[in-house]
Design an enzyme around this catalytic site. Structure first.
Site, PDB file in Angstrom:
ATOM      1  CD1 TRP A 132     -46.062  23.410   8.834  1.00 39.08           C
ATOM      2  CD2 TRP A 132     -43.884  23.277   9.304  1.00 39.08           C
ATOM      3  NE1 TRP A 132     -45.903  23.701  10.164  1.00 39.08           N
ATOM      4  CE2 TRP A 132     -44.570  23.635  10.480  1.00 39.08           C
ATOM      5  CE3 TRP A 132     -42.496  23.132   9.364  1.00 39.08           C
ATOM      6  CZ2 TRP A 132     -43.932  23.850  11.701  1.00 39.08           C
ATOM      7  CZ3 TRP A 132     -41.858  23.344  10.580  1.00 39.08           C
ATOM      8  CH2 TRP A 132     -42.575  23.697  11.722  1.00 39.08           C
ATOM      9  CG  ASN A 133     -42.154  18.567  10.808  1.00 41.11           C
ATOM     10  OD1 ASN A 133     -42.932  17.983  10.062  1.00 41.11           O
ATOM     11  ND2 ASN A 133     -41.868  18.125  12.021  1.00 41.11           N
ATOM     12  N   GLY A 208     -49.146  16.442  13.208  1.00 39.10           N
ATOM     13  CA  GLY A 208     -49.211  17.892  13.423  1.00 39.10           C
ATOM     14  C   GLY A 208     -49.392  18.215  14.886  1.00 39.10           C
ATOM     15  CB  SER A 209     -50.527  21.288  16.490  1.00 43.01           C
ATOM     16  OG  SER A 209     -51.754  21.495  15.807  1.00 43.01           O
ATOM     17  CD  GLU A 230     -45.452  11.949  14.751  1.00 41.48           C
ATOM     18  OE1 GLU A 230     -45.423  12.575  15.844  1.00 41.48           O
ATOM     19  OE2 GLU A 230     -44.795  12.268  13.767  1.00 41.48           O
ATOM     20  CG  LEU A 231     -51.033  14.371  17.893  1.00 43.74           C
ATOM     21  CD1 LEU A 231     -52.098  14.477  18.945  1.00 43.74           C
ATOM     22  CD2 LEU A 231     -51.495  14.992  16.580  1.00 43.74           C
ATOM     23  CB  CYS A 264     -42.716  15.319  16.370  1.00 43.48           C
ATOM     24  SG  CYS A 264     -42.283  14.115  15.129  1.00 43.48           S
ATOM     25  CD  GLU A 361     -43.674  19.949  20.158  1.00 42.48           C
ATOM     26  OE1 GLU A 361     -44.859  20.276  19.919  1.00 42.48           O
ATOM     27  OE2 GLU A 361     -43.084  19.059  19.534  1.00 42.48           O
TER      28      GLU A 361
HETATM   29  P1  NDP Z   1     -50.689  22.313  12.582  1.00 45.09           P
HETATM   30  O1  NDP Z   1     -51.083  21.149  13.384  1.00 45.09           O
HETATM   31  O2  NDP Z   1     -51.599  23.491  12.594  1.00 45.09           O
HETATM   32  O3  NDP Z   1     -50.467  21.868  11.059  1.00 45.09           O
HETATM   33  C1  NDP Z   1     -50.324  20.525  10.656  1.00 45.09           C
HETATM   34  C2  NDP Z   1     -51.348  20.195   9.590  1.00 45.09           C
HETATM   35  O4  NDP Z   1     -52.657  20.196  10.176  1.00 45.09           O
HETATM   36  C3  NDP Z   1     -51.407  21.237   8.473  1.00 45.09           C
HETATM   37  O5  NDP Z   1     -51.685  20.574   7.263  1.00 45.09           O
HETATM   38  C4  NDP Z   1     -52.558  22.116   8.890  1.00 45.09           C
HETATM   39  O6  NDP Z   1     -53.111  22.834   7.831  1.00 45.09           O
HETATM   40  C5  NDP Z   1     -53.511  21.070   9.419  1.00 45.09           C
HETATM   41  N1  NDP Z   1     -54.556  21.545  10.309  1.00 45.09           N
HETATM   42  C6  NDP Z   1     -54.487  22.480  11.267  1.00 45.09           C
HETATM   43  N2  NDP Z   1     -55.666  22.565  11.917  1.00 45.09           N
HETATM   44  C7  NDP Z   1     -56.497  21.678  11.352  1.00 45.09           C
HETATM   45  C8  NDP Z   1     -57.853  21.302  11.578  1.00 45.09           C
HETATM   46  N3  NDP Z   1     -58.594  21.884  12.518  1.00 45.09           N
HETATM   47  N4  NDP Z   1     -58.404  20.361  10.781  1.00 45.09           N
HETATM   48  C9  NDP Z   1     -57.670  19.782   9.811  1.00 45.09           C
HETATM   49  N5  NDP Z   1     -56.396  20.088   9.561  1.00 45.09           N
HETATM   50  C10 NDP Z   1     -55.800  21.017  10.324  1.00 45.09           C
HETATM   51  O7  NDP Z   1     -49.247  22.717  13.001  1.00 45.09           O
HETATM   52  P2  NDP Z   1     -48.539  24.149  12.908  1.00 45.09           P
HETATM   53  O8  NDP Z   1     -47.923  24.282  11.600  1.00 45.09           O
HETATM   54  O9  NDP Z   1     -49.463  25.235  13.348  1.00 45.09           O
HETATM   55  O10 NDP Z   1     -47.449  23.952  14.043  1.00 45.09           O
HETATM   56  C11 NDP Z   1     -47.810  24.190  15.389  1.00 45.09           C
HETATM   57  C12 NDP Z   1     -47.279  23.145  16.315  1.00 45.09           C
HETATM   58  O11 NDP Z   1     -47.656  21.841  15.881  1.00 45.09           O
HETATM   59  C13 NDP Z   1     -45.782  23.067  16.397  1.00 45.09           C
HETATM   60  O12 NDP Z   1     -45.278  24.036  17.234  1.00 45.09           O
HETATM   61  C14 NDP Z   1     -45.606  21.663  16.927  1.00 45.09           C
HETATM   62  O13 NDP Z   1     -45.832  21.629  18.287  1.00 45.09           O
HETATM   63  C15 NDP Z   1     -46.697  20.882  16.259  1.00 45.09           C
HETATM   64  N6  NDP Z   1     -46.235  20.188  15.053  1.00 45.09           N
HETATM   65  C16 NDP Z   1     -45.851  18.907  15.175  1.00 45.09           C
HETATM   66  C17 NDP Z   1     -45.366  18.244  14.087  1.00 45.09           C
HETATM   67  C18 NDP Z   1     -44.930  16.845  14.178  1.00 45.09           C
HETATM   68  O14 NDP Z   1     -44.079  16.429  13.392  1.00 45.09           O
HETATM   69  N7  NDP Z   1     -45.509  16.059  15.053  1.00 45.09           N
HETATM   70  C19 NDP Z   1     -45.209  18.885  12.793  1.00 45.09           C
HETATM   71  C20 NDP Z   1     -45.679  20.237  12.758  1.00 45.09           C
HETATM   72  C21 NDP Z   1     -46.175  20.842  13.858  1.00 45.09           C
HETATM   73  P3  NDP Z   1     -52.756  24.398   7.610  1.00 45.09           P
HETATM   74  O15 NDP Z   1     -51.311  24.474   7.335  1.00 45.09           O
HETATM   75  O16 NDP Z   1     -53.595  24.764   6.439  1.00 45.09           O
HETATM   76  O17 NDP Z   1     -53.166  25.081   8.883  1.00 45.09           O
END
Ligand code: NDP
Length: 456
Positions: A132-133, A208-209, A230-231, A264, A361
């Site tokens: 979402w960011n 994502g995470s 890209e985490l 990130c 982080e």
């Molecule tokens: P998430 O990793 O949970 O969300 C990112 C995406 O992954 C969303 O679309 C989410 O869906 C999806 N997702 C989550 N778990 C799974 C899974 N098991 N299988 C498939 N898809 C999945 O991030 P959060 O929003 O919870 O943020 C938490 C942390 O993640 C932050 O504090 C940061 O450290 C990191 N982050 C890093 C980003 C970056 O730009 N690298 C961006 C965002 C977060 P849903 O929303 O439905 O859970």
């Protein structure tokens, strides 16, 4: 009930719940995408695909204001920053429209075995899981190169930005992309896993995470599918004793507070050399005090809300724990009272290696400052991290900066500016920040079959 909801983080008001896609709809989307992959759209000439990208860039440029507002309402980004994100999307679309043909052209390989070359072909349907960011930019990083290459994409966007997901899908369609090029799916993580297991899917891209990255990579590994991840990051922002301090502080404040710290590649660990530490603290703290917290749609606001109440609550917990384990709090430190998901701009120092904050982080407006003596200590501290995404070094001595840049274990280092992104530059990291690259010529090569042909 569907977990896809538009909740304005400025007020915590629920605006809309979006219906989840049924299993039948997901199957339909996958089979449409797969048929497209086997059609002339993916296998034929590149020009029709590039025309869609050019049209997409034009459409985006004509709708900057509407798109920017949608992002700001849905995840709290300052309106000016939302506009920049939307404009960057148009640039990426245009960049691949203008360069993809060259990137994908056959490459000759001199060989004793005969006339040899490598052709680049699409590999098939991809699954993209995005955060979402940057609710539009993250999507464009996957769409533009893969549209050009011919890989249809099924998107699972974060559940708190469904409006942005729907708007983006509509734009791609309006730009003339046939059905299946880019399909938004409001689905669960379990459905993502099912898609990855399906023989018609050939790869997955996730931003994502670590938790989400690991889940997707595990499933992709099981079914032998290619991934890019890209985490998170815990990037350093190095302030050397010979730098232009005012310039470094200005860049550092922006690099930590941009997007309310939810980036990130945000500057998260400020490594400051002893000689300039007192002056740095004084000016840095002052700059954080001057921040104006408020409605992201108000042009005079300089810090909006975090993206959700859970993001705010996580940050509250992390900061409290850091302080209880001995960190010094210079400014901020708590959530702002009221309904919105606001958190005060915060500066911590004195974090020791046994404090969990050392390795964590902080995805919000919280800066950690570490004071060190020499360049050797800078490198040691910078590399004492599970992450390896980006980083910045500020110095007047460019050779000194380059030496440090080569020693810092990350995918990107910027000298005399904060870590940034642009269509023509590769983006990605090492260690737990993930693997693979997005954008540039490297990004478009991640999901293509680099096929060798030899004529003897
Ligand atoms: P998430 O990793 O949970 O969300 C990112 C995406 O992954 C969303 O679309 C989410 O869906 C999806 N997702 C989550 N778990 C799974 C899974 N098991 N299988 C498939 N898809 C999945 O991030 P959060 O929003 O919870 O943020 C938490 C942390 O993640 C932050 O504090 C940061 O450290 C990191 N982050 C890093 C980003 C970056 O730009 N690298 C961006 C965002 C977060 P849903 O929303 O439905 O859970």
């Amino acid at each position: 009930m569907s977990s896809y909801q538009t909740i304005n983080p400025t007020s915590n008001e629920l605006i809309k719940t979006w219906p989840a896609h049924s299993a039948d709809q997901v199957e339909q989307a996958l089979s449409t995408a797969d048929e497209l992959y086997h059609s002339n759209w993916s296998k034929g000439p590149i020009q029709p695909r590039l025309q869609v990208l050019t049209k997409l860039a034009e459409l985006i440029e004509g709708r900057v204001e509407d798109l920017a507002k949608a992002a700001s309402v849905e995840m709290g980004k300052l309106i000016g920053q939302s506009r920049s994100e939307v404009q960057l999307c148009a640039q990426i679309a245009r960049y691949y429209a203008e360069n993809a043909e060259r990137f994908l052209a056959p490459v000759r390989y001199p060989s004793d075995l005969g006339e040899a070359w490598v052709e680049n072909h699409p590999i098939g349907v991809l699954v993209a899981v995005e955060p979402w960011n940057f609710p539009f930019y993250q999507l464009m990083r996957v769409l533009a190169p893969n549209l050009a290459a011919g890989n249809p994409v099924l998107l699972k966007h974060a559940s708190n930005v469904p409006h942005c997901a729907a708007l983006f899908e509509q734009l791609v369609s309006e730009a003339g992309a046939p059905e299946g090029v880019w399909t938004n799916l409001f689905i669960s993580s379990d459905q993502v896993a099912e898609l990855i297991a399906d023989d018609r899917v050939q790869g997955a891209a996730l931003t994502g995470s670590e938790r989400a990255g690991s889940a997707v990579a595990e499933q992709a590994g099981k079914y032998l599918k290619k991934t890019t991840l890209e985490l998170g990051g815990n990037d350093v922002f190095v302030v050397l004793d010979d730098c232009d301090l005012d310039k470094a502080i200005k860049a550092g404040v922006g690099a930590r507070l941009n997007n309310c710290g939810q980036v990130c590649t945000a500057a998260k660990r400020f490594i400051v050399q002893e000689k300039v530490a007192d002056a740095f603290f004084e000016k840095f703290i002052q700059a954080f005090r001057e921040v104006k917290i408020g409605d992201p749609l108000d042009e005079s606001t300089t810090l909006g809300p975090l993206s959700s109440s859970s993001a705010r609550d996580t940050l509250v917990k992390q900061v409290n724990e850091a302080v209880s384990k001995g960190a010094k709090l210079h400014v901020g430190g708590k959530a702002v009272d009221g309904k919105g998901c606001f958190f005060e701009p915060t500066i911590l120092s004195g974090i020791t290696r046994d404090n969990p904050a050392w390795f964590e982080e902080f995805f919000g407006p919280v800066a950690q400052v570490y004071v060190v003596k020499d360049d050797e200590e800078v490198v040691k501290l910078a590399n004492d991290s599970h992450y390896g995404l980006g980083g910045a070094v500020f110095t007047r001595d460019i050779e000194r900066g380059k030496k440090l840049a080569s020693q810092i274990e990350t995918g990107m280092v910027y000298i005399n500016s904060a870590t940034d992104t642009s269509a023509e530059l590769p983006f990605g990291g090492v260690k737990r920040s993930g693997f693979g690259r997005e954008l540039s010529d490297l990004g478009i090569k991640e999901f293509v079959n680099q096929k060798l042909v030899v004529v003897s």
